[in-house]
Design an enzyme around this catalytic site. Structure first.
Site, PDB file in Angstrom:
ATOM      1  CG  HIS A  18      -4.733  36.278 -21.055  1.00 24.14           C
ATOM      2  ND1 HIS A  18      -3.874  37.330 -20.827  1.00 24.14           N
ATOM      3  CD2 HIS A  18      -5.843  36.530 -20.312  1.00 24.14           C
ATOM      4  CE1 HIS A  18      -4.446  38.181 -19.988  1.00 24.14           C
ATOM      5  NE2 HIS A  18      -5.636  37.718 -19.652  1.00 24.14           N
ATOM      6  CE  LYS A  42      -8.754  48.221 -17.115  1.00 19.61           C
ATOM      7  NZ  LYS A  42      -9.244  46.842 -17.169  1.00 19.61           N
ATOM      8  NE  ARG A  91      -6.771  35.497 -12.724  1.00 16.36           N
ATOM      9  CZ  ARG A  91      -6.573  36.801 -12.757  1.00 16.36           C
ATOM     10  NH1 ARG A  91      -5.419  37.270 -13.150  1.00 16.36           N
ATOM     11  NH2 ARG A  91      -7.516  37.646 -12.388  1.00 16.36           N
ATOM     12  CB  SER A 129      -2.581  42.011 -17.852  1.00  7.81           C
ATOM     13  OG  SER A 129      -3.082  40.992 -18.677  1.00  7.81           O
TER      14      SER A 129
HETATM   15  O1  PNS Z   1      -9.820  41.140 -19.257  1.00 13.17           O
HETATM   16  P1  PNS Z   1     -10.967  41.829 -18.584  1.00 13.17           P
HETATM   17  O2  PNS Z   1     -10.659  43.298 -18.410  1.00 13.17           O
HETATM   18  O3  PNS Z   1     -11.372  41.156 -17.300  1.00 13.17           O
HETATM   19  O4  PNS Z   1     -12.230  41.714 -19.599  1.00 13.17           O
HETATM   20  C1  PNS Z   1     -13.460  42.312 -19.284  1.00 13.17           C
HETATM   21  C2  PNS Z   1     -14.423  42.319 -20.493  1.00 13.17           C
HETATM   22  C3  PNS Z   1     -13.768  42.914 -21.702  1.00 13.17           C
HETATM   23  C4  PNS Z   1     -14.845  40.915 -20.802  1.00 13.17           C
HETATM   24  C5  PNS Z   1     -15.671  43.155 -20.062  1.00 13.17           C
HETATM   25  O5  PNS Z   1     -15.260  44.357 -19.515  1.00 13.17           O
HETATM   26  C6  PNS Z   1     -16.630  43.438 -21.226  1.00 13.17           C
HETATM   27  O6  PNS Z   1     -17.234  42.550 -21.756  1.00 13.17           O
HETATM   28  N1  PNS Z   1     -16.743  44.722 -21.602  1.00 13.17           N
HETATM   29  C7  PNS Z   1     -17.598  45.158 -22.697  1.00 13.17           C
HETATM   30  C8  PNS Z   1     -18.808  45.923 -22.193  1.00 13.17           C
HETATM   31  C9  PNS Z   1     -19.917  44.983 -21.778  1.00 13.17           C
HETATM   32  O7  PNS Z   1     -20.468  44.229 -22.561  1.00 13.17           O
HETATM   33  N2  PNS Z   1     -20.276  45.031 -20.480  1.00 13.17           N
HETATM   34  C10 PNS Z   1     -21.358  44.215 -19.962  1.00 13.17           C
HETATM   35  C11 PNS Z   1     -20.861  42.965 -19.271  1.00 13.17           C
HETATM   36  S1  PNS Z   1     -21.126  43.190 -17.540  1.00 13.17           S
END
Ligand code: PNS
Length: 160
Positions: A18, A42, A91, A129
């Site tokens: 990150h 979560k 990745r 993570s």
């Molecule tokens: O590190 P991660 O868990 O892969 O990040 C995922 C993240 C936070 C980018 C994604 O879950 C997110 O944007 N969540 C907020 C809700 C949202 O906007 N969802 C619509 C996108 S499909």
């Protein structure tokens, strides 16, 4: 005009993978906001404030990066921040399908916001993570793949 980008994620905890993506984004965009998702659905190993603190400390050497948290829809938060770009790291091909779907959904919600993908350094291509948490939990070494502040926090959390 300054271009502001948001680098969103769970960051539970932030890893060197990150950090690498955030540093590269900061070299391209004027301002980068690393933002931790507050996700009540979560369960996380670290609280949002702990995750923010680890991110802040490990990115303090980059002057145009700030750390924040958000809940709700990412595109709404990006607009609130006055940003126009979402940064995501890639990745491996296995990341691509999920990332592609998310980028298209976000574009459908807010066509003016661009998703910008940055490819990781190959040395971090296997780092996540969840694997960091698991390897550390079972006594493996993660010193090379997380910032020192995260290593200390993991020790505090799992070896009390
Ligand atoms: O590190 P991660 O868990 O892969 O990040 C995922 C993240 C936070 C980018 C994604 O879950 C997110 O944007 N969540 C907020 C809700 C949202 O906007 N969802 C619509 C996108 S499909």
């Amino acid at each position: 005009m300054k271009v502001r980008a948001v680098y969103p994620g769970s960051f539970d905890p932030i890893t060197n993978g990150h950090i690498y993506i955030a540093e590269r984004a900061a070299a391209i965009f004027d301002e980068v906001v690393v933002s931790v998702l507050v996700n009540e659905r979560k369960s996380a190993a670290f609280s949002v404030s702990e995750r923010c603190e680890m991110a802040r400390k490990s990115l303090s050497h980059v002057s145009n990066i700030t750390v924040d948290s958000f809940n709700g829809l990412l595109v709404d938060y990006v607009k609130q921040q006055g940003a126009s770009v979402i940064i995501r790291g890639l990745r491996a091909m296995s990341d691509f399908e999920y990332e592609f779907q998310m980028a298209l959904m976000n574009r459908q919600l807010a066509p003016e916001i661009e998703t910008f993908f940055i490819v990781t350094d190959p040395k971090y291509s296997y780092v996540s993570s969840s694997s960091v948490r698991e390897v550390f939990h079972f006594g493996g070494t993660v010193r090379d793949v997380v910032p020192p502040v995260v290593f200390d926090k993991l020790r505090e959390r799992y070896r009390q």
